[in-house]
Design a protein around this motif. Structure first.
Motif, PDB file in Angstrom:
ATOM      1  N   PRO A  32       0.832  -1.200   0.000  1.00  0.00           N
ATOM      2  CA  PRO A  32       0.000   0.000   0.000  1.00  0.00           C
ATOM      3  C   PRO A  32       0.870   1.255   0.000  1.00  0.00           C
ATOM      4  CG  PRO A  32       0.107  -0.942   2.193  1.00  0.00           C
ATOM      5  CD  PRO A  32       0.781  -1.922   1.277  1.00  0.00           C
ATOM      6  N   SER A  33       0.404   2.277  -0.674  1.00  0.00           N
ATOM      7  CA  SER A  33       1.129   3.550  -0.638  1.00  0.00           C
ATOM      8  C   SER A  33       0.728   4.391   0.557  1.00  0.00           C
ATOM      9  CB  SER A  33       0.887   4.336  -1.936  1.00  0.00           C
ATOM     10  OG  SER A  33      -0.496   4.567  -2.127  1.00  0.00           O
ATOM     11  N   VAL A  34      -0.395   3.995   1.195  1.00  0.00           N
ATOM     12  CA  VAL A  34      -0.887   4.704   2.376  1.00  0.00           C
ATOM     13  C   VAL A  34      -1.304   3.682   3.422  1.00  0.00           C
ATOM     14  CG1 VAL A  34      -2.662   6.246   3.302  1.00  0.00           C
ATOM     15  CG2 VAL A  34      -1.679   6.682   1.029  1.00  0.00           C
ATOM     16  N   LEU A  35      -0.879   3.903   4.656  1.00  0.00           N
ATOM     17  CA  LEU A  35      -1.276   3.046   5.767  1.00  0.00           C
ATOM     18  C   LEU A  35      -2.083   3.899   6.752  1.00  0.00           C
ATOM     19  CD1 LEU A  35      -0.786   0.064   6.558  1.00  0.00           C
ATOM     20  CD2 LEU A  35       1.025   0.870   8.069  1.00  0.00           C
ATOM     21  N   ILE A  36      -3.314   3.449   7.036  1.00  0.00           N
ATOM     22  CA  ILE A  36      -4.191   4.176   7.961  1.00  0.00           C
ATOM     23  C   ILE A  36      -4.314   3.349   9.235  1.00  0.00           C
ATOM     24  CG2 ILE A  36      -6.476   5.185   8.307  1.00  0.00           C
ATOM     25  CD1 ILE A  36      -6.721   5.388   5.251  1.00  0.00           C
ATOM     26  N   ASP A  37      -3.650   3.796  10.269  1.00  0.00           N
ATOM     27  CA  ASP A  37      -3.591   3.091  11.554  1.00  0.00           C
ATOM     28  C   ASP A  37      -4.811   3.488  12.385  1.00  0.00           C
ATOM     29  OD1 ASP A  37      -3.026   2.116  14.069  1.00  0.00           O
ATOM     30  OD2 ASP A  37      -0.935   2.757  14.070  1.00  0.00           O
ATOM     31  N   ILE A  38      -5.684   2.521  12.682  1.00  0.00           N
ATOM     32  CA  ILE A  38      -6.912   2.836  13.425  1.00  0.00           C
ATOM     33  C   ILE A  38      -6.831   2.398  14.882  1.00  0.00           C
ATOM     34  CG2 ILE A  38      -8.335   2.809  11.348  1.00  0.00           C
ATOM     35  CD1 ILE A  38      -9.348   0.042  12.165  1.00  0.00           C
TER      36      ILE A  38
END
Length: 291
Positions: A48-54
């Protein structure tokens, strides 16, 4: 190996996370427990080019009563579900399943929503959620929708989640009176993925006839496989050994089409499906009679 370069975001609320999903779509991956995603990124199977840490989304960490059963926030850790008294009282099959999910170290970090969204066909929770007729609450910036577990899994590591959507809650309903359940599986080593697993949920009337049955197999297809033909042989029947044997043979021959790999041949998986379906149904019906 190390993962490919990516941008990192750590939203503090669901309202902050959803616009990020809407903006980056297929370029982004959600980081929940990370027990599946991080190894895949390290081997560059996922880039992924973006990682969204929730992990900061505290509003998704909960276990609470529902109208019927128990509602669990998607970021709730496996270990929390494993030890929760409300789960043991209202969702006995789920409670019994949790110690079988991976290892204690993985359960300490892995999340129930992450496991379901990952949609590994060898994972127990997908099959259990279908057998329990669970429902999933999904959100995006425009609103939310509920989907049945039956419809959620569409293929190998694939769900009906759209790129801008986030799984936020799972509702596991309680079983009706005179119900029984069972999960049996075979793995080469403790805590390995099962070569084959079978989840059964059944209900009986006052005359001990089968009025409800859900039979779901794992590790025998590209998703949890519902044994529709086998279930038809059980409805309205008194669960004798002969009836159960026919259902197990039907599940193994007609309801699944397993492949071969380095762990087991298709033929061996069919054999296991037959044996484990029989064992699972026997235990489920015994419990139903005792309730």
């Amino acid at each position: 190996m190390k993962p490919a370069p990516f941008e990192y975001y750590a939203p503090a609320t669901v309202e902050e996370a959803l616009p990020l999903l809407g903006e980056y779509g297929y370029e982004a991956k959600i980081l929940a427990g990370g027990q599946s995603l991080i190894p895949m990124m390290n081997f560059r199977l996922a880039q992924p080019s973006v990682l969204i840490d929730i992990n900061n989304l505290s509003e998704l960490f909960y276990i609470r009563p529902g109208d019927s059963g128990v509602c669990i926030g998607a970021m709730t850790r496996h270990c929390q579900v494993e030890r929760d008294t409300l789960v043991s009282e209202r969702a006995a099959l789920l409670y019994e399943t949790m110690p079988k999910v991976a290892t204690q170290q993985v359960r300490n970090r892995g999340t129930i929503g992450g496991s379901l969204a990952h949609a590994d066909p060898a994972a127990e929770l997908g099959a259990v959620s279908i057998a329990m007729d669970s429902r999933f609450r999904i959100r995006n910036q425009k609103g939310e929708r509920w989907v049945n577990a039956d419809d959620f899994f569409v293929g190998m590591y694939t769900t009906l989640l759209e790129p801008e959507e986030l799984l936020v809650e799972i509702m596991f309903p309680s079983l009706p009176p005179r119900s029984g359940w069972s999960l049996v599986e075979v793995a080469r080593r403790p805590h390995d993925f099962a070569l084959v697993g079978v989840v059964a949920v059944v209900a009986l009337d006052k005359n001990d006839r089968c009025t409800h049955v859900r039979l779901v197999l794992l590790s025998v297809g590209d998703r949890p496989m519902v044994a529709h033909q086998a279930m038809k042989t059980l409805l309205g029947q008194t669960p004798s050994s002969g009836v159960i044997r026919v259902a197990a043979e039907t599940a193994a021959k007609e309801d699944i089409d397993p492949g071969s790999d380095i762990h087991a041949s298709a033929e061996f998986r069919r054999h296991l499906a037959d044996v484990l379906t029989r064992r699972s149904l026997e235990q489920a019906f015994e419990r139903a009679k005792a309730n």
